[in-house]
Design a protein around this motif. Structure first.
Motif, PDB file in Angstrom:
ATOM      1  N   GLU A  16       0.822  -1.208   0.000  1.00  0.00           N
ATOM      2  CA  GLU A  16       0.000   0.000   0.000  1.00  0.00           C
ATOM      3  C   GLU A  16       0.863   1.269   0.000  1.00  0.00           C
ATOM      4  OE1 GLU A  16      -2.816  -0.172   3.213  1.00  0.00           O
ATOM      5  OE2 GLU A  16      -3.440   1.883   2.762  1.00  0.00           O
ATOM      6  N   ALA A  17       1.913   1.256   0.849  1.00  0.00           N
ATOM      7  CA  ALA A  17       2.809   2.423   0.923  1.00  0.00           C
ATOM      8  C   ALA A  17       3.535   2.629  -0.405  1.00  0.00           C
ATOM      9  CB  ALA A  17       3.816   2.232   2.049  1.00  0.00           C
ATOM     10  N   ILE A  18       3.974   1.523  -1.005  1.00  0.00           N
ATOM     11  CA  ILE A  18       4.693   1.610  -2.284  1.00  0.00           C
ATOM     12  C   ILE A  18       3.758   2.163  -3.360  1.00  0.00           C
ATOM     13  CG2 ILE A  18       5.757   0.228  -4.131  1.00  0.00           C
ATOM     14  CD1 ILE A  18       6.856  -1.635  -1.918  1.00  0.00           C
ATOM     15  N   ASN A  19       2.540   1.638  -3.370  1.00  0.00           N
ATOM     16  CA  ASN A  19       1.574   2.051  -4.379  1.00  0.00           C
ATOM     17  C   ASN A  19       1.190   3.526  -4.253  1.00  0.00           C
ATOM     18  OD1 ASN A  19       0.416   0.714  -6.598  1.00  0.00           O
ATOM     19  ND2 ASN A  19      -1.591   1.175  -5.696  1.00  0.00           N
ATOM     20  N   GLN A  20       0.885   3.910  -3.028  1.00  0.00           N
ATOM     21  CA  GLN A  20       0.516   5.302  -2.752  1.00  0.00           C
ATOM     22  C   GLN A  20       1.615   6.273  -3.201  1.00  0.00           C
ATOM     23  OE1 GLN A  20      -2.285   6.356  -1.473  1.00  0.00           O
ATOM     24  NE2 GLN A  20      -1.766   8.498  -1.077  1.00  0.00           N
ATOM     25  N   ALA A  21       2.867   5.918  -2.872  1.00  0.00           N
ATOM     26  CA  ALA A  21       4.000   6.788  -3.224  1.00  0.00           C
ATOM     27  C   ALA A  21       4.159   6.891  -4.740  1.00  0.00           C
ATOM     28  CB  ALA A  21       5.279   6.266  -2.589  1.00  0.00           C
ATOM     29  N   MET A  22       3.936   5.783  -5.441  1.00  0.00           N
ATOM     30  CA  MET A  22       4.060   5.815  -6.916  1.00  0.00           C
ATOM     31  C   MET A  22       2.972   6.681  -7.543  1.00  0.00           C
ATOM     32  SD  MET A  22       5.176   2.022  -8.164  1.00  0.00           S
ATOM     33  CE  MET A  22       3.747   1.235  -7.485  1.00  0.00           C
ATOM     34  N   VAL A  23       1.741   6.556  -7.027  1.00  0.00           N
ATOM     35  CA  VAL A  23       0.631   7.350  -7.556  1.00  0.00           C
ATOM     36  C   VAL A  23       0.935   8.848  -7.381  1.00  0.00           C
ATOM     37  CG1 VAL A  23      -1.800   7.971  -7.162  1.00  0.00           C
ATOM     38  CG2 VAL A  23      -1.124   5.567  -7.246  1.00  0.00           C
ATOM     39  N   GLU A  24       1.415   9.204  -6.187  1.00  0.00           N
ATOM     40  CA  GLU A  24       1.739  10.616  -5.919  1.00  0.00           C
ATOM     41  C   GLU A  24       2.886  11.109  -6.796  1.00  0.00           C
ATOM     42  OE1 GLU A  24       2.387  11.103  -1.703  1.00  0.00           O
ATOM     43  OE2 GLU A  24       0.332  10.406  -1.292  1.00  0.00           O
ATOM     44  N   ALA A  25       3.923  10.263  -6.954  1.00  0.00           N
ATOM     45  CA  ALA A  25       5.084  10.661  -7.757  1.00  0.00           C
ATOM     46  C   ALA A  25       4.688  10.850  -9.222  1.00  0.00           C
ATOM     47  CB  ALA A  25       6.186   9.615  -7.639  1.00  0.00           C
ATOM     48  N   ASP A  26       3.850   9.958  -9.723  1.00  0.00           N
ATOM     49  CA  ASP A  26       3.377  10.056 -11.109  1.00  0.00           C
ATOM     50  C   ASP A  26       2.592  11.356 -11.313  1.00  0.00           C
ATOM     51  OD1 ASP A  26       2.517   8.708 -13.783  1.00  0.00           O
ATOM     52  OD2 ASP A  26       0.617   9.209 -12.804  1.00  0.00           O
ATOM     53  N   LYS A  27       1.716  11.655 -10.376  1.00  0.00           N
ATOM     54  CA  LYS A  27       0.921  12.897 -10.456  1.00  0.00           C
ATOM     55  C   LYS A  27       1.813  14.124 -10.401  1.00  0.00           C
ATOM     56  CE  LYS A  27      -3.673  12.001  -8.648  1.00  0.00           C
ATOM     57  NZ  LYS A  27      -4.181  11.485  -7.388  1.00  0.00           N
ATOM     58  N   ALA A  28       2.788  14.093  -9.487  1.00  0.00           N
ATOM     59  CA  ALA A  28       3.696  15.237  -9.325  1.00  0.00           C
ATOM     60  C   ALA A  28       4.512  15.449 -10.599  1.00  0.00           C
ATOM     61  CB  ALA A  28       4.611  15.019  -8.132  1.00  0.00           C
ATOM     62  N   MET A  29       4.968  14.361 -11.207  1.00  0.00           N
ATOM     63  CA  MET A  29       5.749  14.503 -12.444  1.00  0.00           C
ATOM     64  C   MET A  29       4.903  15.146 -13.539  1.00  0.00           C
ATOM     65  SD  MET A  29       8.436  11.416 -13.090  1.00  0.00           S
ATOM     66  CE  MET A  29       7.541   9.948 -12.659  1.00  0.00           C
TER      67      MET A  29
END
Ligand SMILES: [Zn+2]
Length: 390
Positions: free
Chosen positions: A96-109
């Motif tokens: 869950e932590a890995i997934n959440q961080a990837m979603v946020e990073a993708d959005k930020a990029m």
């Protein structure tokens, strides 16, 4: 219906900046016109005006989305071998932590103007985020295996991972000279076709060069701590790059990542053996891990093809191409923004073979549209900021 955008300048990248120029995009983001301010075709058109410079979306040539949960977890300035140990030991986290961080990073990029990403993976965890993202990802499945005994299985394992990312763009790549045996590089060469793009971590640390030249330095400790045999390597006086590139097939496109300790003689070697190479610079990650930058002027002087990457949040506090450019301009004040913008757009798009659609403001492409604000004319400033328009 097209929308017409204008600003102080538009920078198409593949042609000179146009003062007060206009770019028209249809509702799908496809460019349908690029105009000078006096173009008669603009007479009855309603223009949306911005203050700043309009550019195509950025291409982030190097990232590891699946390490996004590691922001702030790895100490700065340790040098590469200790950094690698820290990533390996700290990388475990809940799904869950890995997934959440990837979603946020993708959005930020995406918000920071990134349109295309060259992204390294060791697992399939990022496949879903990528499939749902407005960003176009090229996924590089990394091969690792310094023990020659494991060479045969590794390529097949990478193929299995690659399968999860279809129908998106993928290839299999060796991770680095210090993590792939000669046997593994040869086995890979036998199993991929000429379209497979390679993306190799290269000379990120001088310890890599020391290991291959003299079999000395911190990589000996790294191998010992991780129980990795290096008996198959004999010191040969050659840098890490020369110890890897010669075992990869000559016809394949190769992205060399970092190049912090790449010397002119290494570049000359690559040119002499006729390889199709792009040098990807990740300056903020280099500062984070090694506390230094590549000698960018020597790449410029020898007319190399340069592109820009952010690396991952394990070695960076942002995934923001404009911040990478600011770092470069602060250290190399005689470079123009026009030059570095081409590294951050069209060069990365060409390297990933996506320049039919991305990397420049040209009719027929859908590269995204960014507004760069608070520049001094066409010179980058510390205050410069990016806003996505399309
Ligand atoms: Zn990397």
């Amino acid at each position: 219906m097209a929308t017409y955008y204008t600003a102080d300048y538009i920078m198409p990248v593949t042609s000179p900046p146009i003062k007060g120029g206009v770019v028209a995009l249809d509702e799908k983001g496809l460019i349908v016109g690029v105009y000078h301010s006096s173009d008669p075709q603009l007479q009855d058109k309603k223009l949306i005006r911005h203050k700043g410079v309009l550019t195509p979306g950025f291409v982030n040539g190097h990232c590891h989305l699946e390490l996004s949960h590691m922001k702030g977890k790895v100490a700065k300035g340790t040098g590469l071998p200790k950094f690698l140990n820290a990533v390996m030991s700290e990388r475990t986290a809940s799904q869950e932590a890995i997934n959440q961080a990837m979603v946020e990073a993708d959005k930020a990029m995406f918000a920071k103007g990134i349109q295309v990403v060259g992204d390294h993976v060791n697992t399939t965890v990022s496949a879903k985020v990528k499939a749902q993202s407005p960003i176009c990802y090229h996924t590089f499945v990394e091969l690792l295996g310094f023990d020659p005994a494991v060479a045969d299985d590794r390529v097949d394992q990478a193929r299995d991972i690659e399968y999860d990312f279809e129908p998106q763009r993928t290839s299999i790549t060796p991770h680095a000279a210090y993590s792939c045996s000669k046997k593994l590089l040869r086995s890979l060469s036998d199993k991929v076709d000429a379209n497979n793009i390679f993306s190799l971590h290269n000379q990120e640390s001088d310890e890599e060069n020391k290991f291959f030249r003299y079999k000395r330095g911190e990589f000996l400790d790294f191998y010992k701590e991780n129980n990795i045999s290096h008996d198959h390597v004999t010191a040969n006086g050659k840098n890490a790059l020369q110890n890897s590139i010669q075992f990869l097939p000559a016809e394949n496109r190769l992205l060399l990542i970092h190049n912090t300790y790449t010397a002119p003689k290494d570049m000359d070697y690559v040119t002499r053996i006729g390889r199709d190479v792009y040098y990807c610079l990740c300056p903020k990650a280099n500062q984070y891990i090694e506390g230094r930058l590549p000698k960018i002027q020597s790449f410029v002087l020898s007319k190399q093809k340069i592109m820009i990457g952010t690396d991952s949040l394990a070695s960076n506090d942002t995934l923001d191409v404009l911040e990478e450019l600011k770092t470069i301009h602060e250290a190399f004040t005689d470079l123009s923004f026009e030059t570095t913008l081409s590294w951050a757009t069209i060069n990365g798009a060409k390297a990933l073979k996506l320049d039919d659609k991305y990397g420049s403001l040209e009719v027929g492409k859908s590269p995204g549209l960014l507004l760069i604000k608070d520049l001094d004319g066409l010179t980058i400033t510390a205050e410069a900021a990016v806003q996505r328009i399309v």
